[in-house]
Design an enzyme around this catalytic site. Structure first.
Site, short mmCIF file in Angstrom:
data_model
loop_
_atom_site.label_atom_id
_atom_site.label_comp_id
_atom_site.label_asym_id
_atom_site.label_seq_id
_atom_site.Cartn_x
_atom_site.Cartn_y
_atom_site.Cartn_z
N CYS A 71 41.36 64.44 40.26
CA CYS A 71 41.51 65.84 40.63
C CYS A 71 41.04 65.99 42.06
CB CYS A 71 40.69 66.74 39.70
SG CYS A 71 40.73 68.48 40.15
N HIS A 170 53.10 63.32 38.60
CA HIS A 170 53.58 64.61 39.08
C HIS A 170 55.10 64.63 39.13
CE1 HIS A 170 49.67 66.19 40.45
NE2 HIS A 170 49.39 64.91 40.68
N GLU A 219 49.57 72.35 35.15
CA GLU A 219 48.85 71.09 34.95
C GLU A 219 48.79 70.72 33.47
OE1 GLU A 219 45.46 69.94 37.29
OE2 GLU A 219 45.39 71.93 38.21
N CYS A 228 46.03 72.65 42.81
CA CYS A 228 45.97 71.26 42.35
C CYS A 228 46.04 70.37 43.59
CB CYS A 228 47.11 70.95 41.39
SG CYS A 228 47.17 69.23 40.84
N GLY A 231 48.46 67.54 43.24
CA GLY A 231 49.80 68.12 43.25
C GLY A 231 50.24 68.51 44.65
#
Length: 284
Positions: A71, A170, A219, A228, A231
């Site tokens: 993350c 992703h 997510e 994110c 992301g």
């Protein structure tokens, strides 16, 4: 148990010092604490642990109790936590998550960390490593085993998608008006797409110009979040590969902005953004 609530661009997690708190059922605890009505509220729980391979370990759990591998917003907050709480005096840190070590540089103002730059590493495009199954797309993988701007069908609708891993999978989709999307209705369809056997984080991206990206994200394990970090990195990769942006952009998220650069010299993605402490407390 002591905790600290922190966020990076609104992507909020509950942070716990793993060296001082001994928890038996971490997935169950993550579900209970993340509940925004009956718990503290957050996108998940992150334990900050000692490490033999880095300065610290980030052990992350999503709001549904599933384990998160990486993350970007969370790891910046880990850096702020350890510096602000006096666990380190370093302004360059190495933090490991699920075996992947990241280097972070801390920006300090008046003794507290305000922003953090993270070397997010080299983006992964090989479908076997994401992982993704090209048989479920309408075009399949290219000669380099990548899914770049390929057509696939979700909920009866054909769309273009680029698959990228930044330590977690992703799917990046380009849209004309991300503000009008109903992610609560469509998000679960993307999250559990058969293209991605381990689930996927899905980015819905609008490109106003070559130096800016607008992004919303669904997510896996948490639903729509305000930001994110991985992301945002994946969105830049997809934007560059499809010729839509330059290699350095500002990503505009619901919760704030991130500066993302795909460095041509070393092929690494660098992310810079804020880390904010909300409050600290104790819970039974």
């Amino acid at each position: 148990m002591k905790f600290t609530k922190m966020h990076g661009c609104g992507n909020d997690y509950i942070y716990i010092d793993g060296s001082g708190e001994k928890i038996q059922d971490k997935p169950g605890l993550a579900v209970r604490l993340s509940d925004r009505h009956f718990g503290i509220g957050g996108d998940g729980v992150i334990f900050i642990n000692p490490s033999e391979t880095a300065d610290f370990e980030m052990e992350m759990y999503n709001a549904d109790g599933s384990r998160g591998r990486m993350c970007g917003n969370g790891i910046r907050c880990v850096a702020k936590y350890v510096y602000d709480h006096g666990l380190t005096e370093k302004k360059e840190l190495k933090i490991v998550s699920c075996g992947s070590v990241k280097t972070l540089w801390l920006e300090v103002q008046e003794g507290l960390v305000s922003r953090v730059r993270v070397d997010m590493g080299v983006p992964v495009l090989d479908v076997d490593k994401i992982p993704a199954d090209p048989e479920y797309t309408l075009e399949g993988a290219d000669e380099e085993n990548r899914l770049i701007d390929v057509s696939y069908e979700i909920g009866g609708r054909k769309q273009k998608m680029t698959a990228v891993s930044m330590g977690n999978p992703h799917a990046v989709l380009f849209c004309r008006d991300i503000g009008s999307l109903d992610l609560a209705a469509s998000g679960p369809l993307y999250e559990h797409s058969p293209v991605f056997p381990e689930g996927v984080n899905t980015e819905f991206v609008e490109i106003p110009d070559r130096e800016n990206i607008k992004m919303r994200v669904w997510e896996r394990g948490s639903g729509e979040t305000f930001a994110c970090g991985t992301g945002a990195c994946a969105s830049l990769v997809a934007s560059v590969l499809t010729g839509k942006t330059d290699r350095k952009v500002t990503v505009h998220l619901l919760g704030g902005e991130l500066e993302i650069e795909w460095n041509e010299a070393d092929d690494h993605i660098y992310m810079t953004g804020p880390a904010v402490t909300v409050f600290s407390g104790e819970i039974d």
